[in-house]
Structure formats: structure tokens, C-alpha cells
Design a protein around this motif. Sequence first.
Motif, PDB file in Angstrom:
ATOM      1  N   ILE A 230       0.858  -1.193   0.000  1.00  0.00           N
ATOM      2  CA  ILE A 230       0.000   0.000   0.000  1.00  0.00           C
ATOM      3  C   ILE A 230       0.890   1.238   0.000  1.00  0.00           C
ATOM      4  O   ILE A 230       1.772   1.385   0.860  1.00  0.00           O
ATOM      5  CB  ILE A 230      -0.956   0.037   1.212  1.00  0.00           C
ATOM      6  N   PHE A 231       0.675   2.091  -0.979  1.00  0.00           N
ATOM      7  CA  PHE A 231       1.324   3.402  -0.997  1.00  0.00           C
ATOM      8  C   PHE A 231       0.327   4.405  -0.431  1.00  0.00           C
ATOM      9  O   PHE A 231      -0.789   4.536  -0.941  1.00  0.00           O
ATOM     10  CB  PHE A 231       1.703   3.798  -2.436  1.00  0.00           C
ATOM     11  N   PHE A 232       0.750   5.084   0.626  1.00  0.00           N
ATOM     12  CA  PHE A 232      -0.122   6.056   1.294  1.00  0.00           C
ATOM     13  C   PHE A 232       0.771   7.257   1.603  1.00  0.00           C
ATOM     14  O   PHE A 232       1.138   7.512   2.729  1.00  0.00           O
ATOM     15  CB  PHE A 232      -0.678   5.401   2.567  1.00  0.00           C
ATOM     16  N   ARG A 233       1.147   7.951   0.545  1.00  0.00           N
ATOM     17  CA  ARG A 233       2.235   8.915   0.698  1.00  0.00           C
ATOM     18  C   ARG A 233       1.774  10.354   0.471  1.00  0.00           C
ATOM     19  O   ARG A 233       0.971  10.649  -0.403  1.00  0.00           O
ATOM     20  CB  ARG A 233       3.347   8.582  -0.298  1.00  0.00           C
ATOM     21  N   GLY A 258       3.102  -9.255   6.518  1.00  0.00           N
ATOM     22  CA  GLY A 258       4.275  -9.298   5.636  1.00  0.00           C
ATOM     23  C   GLY A 258       4.202  -8.281   4.508  1.00  0.00           C
ATOM     24  O   GLY A 258       5.181  -8.060   3.798  1.00  0.00           O
ATOM     25  N   GLY A 259       3.020  -7.657   4.341  1.00  0.00           N
ATOM     26  CA  GLY A 259       2.880  -6.645   3.283  1.00  0.00           C
ATOM     27  C   GLY A 259       3.523  -5.326   3.696  1.00  0.00           C
ATOM     28  O   GLY A 259       3.740  -5.074   4.884  1.00  0.00           O
ATOM     29  N   PHE A 260       3.804  -4.485   2.709  1.00  0.00           N
ATOM     30  CA  PHE A 260       4.516  -3.227   2.973  1.00  0.00           C
ATOM     31  C   PHE A 260       3.606  -2.006   2.868  1.00  0.00           C
ATOM     32  O   PHE A 260       2.799  -1.903   1.936  1.00  0.00           O
ATOM     33  CB  PHE A 260       5.666  -3.040   1.977  1.00  0.00           C
ATOM     34  N   LEU A 261       3.784  -1.100   3.816  1.00  0.00           N
ATOM     35  CA  LEU A 261       3.117   0.205   3.760  1.00  0.00           C
ATOM     36  C   LEU A 261       4.182   1.274   3.556  1.00  0.00           C
ATOM     37  O   LEU A 261       5.182   1.310   4.281  1.00  0.00           O
ATOM     38  CB  LEU A 261       2.373   0.485   5.071  1.00  0.00           C
ATOM     39  N   PHE A 262       3.964   2.128   2.569  1.00  0.00           N
ATOM     40  CA  PHE A 262       4.886   3.238   2.300  1.00  0.00           C
ATOM     41  C   PHE A 262       4.179   4.542   2.636  1.00  0.00           C
ATOM     42  O   PHE A 262       3.059   4.781   2.160  1.00  0.00           O
ATOM     43  CB  PHE A 262       5.277   3.261   0.813  1.00  0.00           C
ATOM     44  N   VAL A 263       4.817   5.383   3.455  1.00  0.00           N
ATOM     45  CA  VAL A 263       4.279   6.725   3.704  1.00  0.00           C
ATOM     46  C   VAL A 263       5.298   7.742   3.179  1.00  0.00           C
ATOM     47  O   VAL A 263       6.418   7.368   2.808  1.00  0.00           O
ATOM     48  CB  VAL A 263       3.961   6.959   5.207  1.00  0.00           C
TER      49      VAL A 263
END
Length: 287
Positions: A230-233, A258-263
Motif C-alpha cells: 500500500i502506498f499512502f504517501r 508481511g505486506g509493505f506500507l509506504f508513507v
Amino acid sequence: MNDTAPRVINDSLSPHDFSRLGAIIQDHCGIRMPPTKRTMVEGRLRRRVRALKLASMHDYCRYVLDEGALDSELVNLIDAVTTNKTDFFREIEHFRFLNERGLDALSRLPHHPGKDRPLKCWSAACSTGAEPYTLAMLLHEHARAQSSFRFDIIATDICTEVLATAKLGIYPADMAGMIPKAIASRYVRRSRDREDPTIRLVPQIRQSVRFGHLNLMDADYPVATDMDVIFFRNILIYFDKPTQKAVLHRLCRHLRPGGFLFVGHSETIANMDLPLTQVASAIFVRS
Ligand SMILES: C[S@@+](CC[C@H](N)C(=O)[O-])C[C@H]1O[C@@H](n2cnc3c(N)ncnc32)[C@H](O)[C@@H]1O
């Protein structure tokens, strides 16, 4: 301006009207509306005053706030107050991380995203699309090396104007400058008309992203709950702390373990009691 439009007599947004509009905006889309934003909002709403052929900002506020036009005008109001700055390969470290470490780590998770099922990515405040299209370019590059690799990208935003632009996949030519040359040569086309200052993404990239309208303030999101990325930037900064926390908790429900979150690099998510562990600058993994 249209000759038939009434002459603008007083075109300023009073503090009172601003605070009434601001309360509605903050309530609907979470964007903080401190008094310092009054001039910006006033400037952006002038276009609406003219489009509706109203005489002044005050008339616009009366129309929206007192004469029952809020429902029909809300979309335009939101379009006018959102900040949509974006770029291809913005905060490029995130894309490097995904390419060099993230995709490999994800491929080892149960269900082997990318192999046994498509890798699922969500750009949760996508603006005009540069962010999800960057992901599409990166993932197509990955697929060139691993032909069985598959992925799905969804991209959502509250602002209807930016979504319309995103679906077109046409951008000012200077935005191509951020795209690495080898990648641009495969996925970006300049117009044959040398006078045309735009670039166009190739169909392969445009067709890789599904765009949709989604308000992150909603209690539920109609989105899969096993997202890998998820991109939440560059949106948290517009929300107050309780809104940041509520939205992040909801997003975590859609991110698989295990999933990635990007801020955004300038954003912080400390002290929010989230099921996330930081793995790199502004990158978190779901526990
Ligand atoms: C500054 S842009 C960030 C774009 C992209 N993520 C990036 O980093 O380049 C912020 C976006 O958040 C969107 N936005 C603001 N409030 C929102 C909400 N409540 N729900 C969904 N999107 C929202 C705005 O419309 C805008 O397009």
C-alpha cells in the motif's frame, strides 16, 4: 470572463464563511483547514464563483451553505481544496527498496504473490496517477526478467478531477524528466507534434492500473483485505492526528501480514499503536 456574468463586487472569503466551509471540508475528507489556508481556498474557489456566474464569494458560500447546494457542489469544493502535487518516481528510495528487497521478500510469503496469485498493490491517494504508473513501470520491468510475474494495481483518490487526468495518462513533458531514461524509452511516448508539450504513457502501462474514487474518511473501504503493497504517501500531513490514526488503522486491515506500507518521507506514524514494524525510512511491514 463571460460578458453575461454579473460583475464581481466583493470577491473575498470572510473568516466566518471560511470557517463554515472549512468545517464541512474537514468533516468530509479529513483535510485540516486552519485559517492560514483561507487565501489559498479563496483563490481556488474563484473559478467556481465564475463557473456558477455568481457575483461574489459570499454569494457562493450562501449558495453552498444556506441554499441547499452542498450536495451538488461538494465534489467541486473538494476538487478545489485538495493539494495534488505528485511526480513519477517521487521519493525514489521507495521504488529502489521494492525492486531490490521488497519484491523478493513478498514472493516468499504464503500464496507467493506475483507467482501463485498476482501481487496486489494499492496507491491510496494517487492524485493524477504518477505514483501508481511508476509502480506499473517498475513491475513491468520486473516481469521482463521473470515472465511468470503477475500483478494488479488499484489507485484511488477523493478528487474527481485528478482521477480523470490519471485515466488519460497524458502529462506535461517536463514530468518525464524524473523517469529513468531506459524505462522512459519503453513506456513513455512524446507527441510527433514537436509543438505539443505533453507525454503519453503507452497502453500497456495505462491498462495496468484501475482507478477509482475512494474517500479515506469512509468507515469501510471496498478494497481487498490482502494487499501486498500500500502506498499512502504525502497525504497524512493534511490530516489531524486522530484522523491519521483512524485512517492508518483502517488501511492496516487491508494489508496482509508481511505486506509493505509506504508513507511520505516527511510523515511520521509514531505512537499510533499500529500493527507495523519499520524496515526502512518511511517503509513499514505489517505484523
Ligand atoms: C499530495 S497528493 C499525493 C499524491 C501521491 N501519493 C504522491 O505522493 O505523489 C495527496 C492526494 O490525497 C488526496 N486526498 C486528500 N484527502 C483524501 C481523502 N479523504 N481520501 C482520499 N484521497 C484524499 C488528494 O486529492 C490528493 O490527490
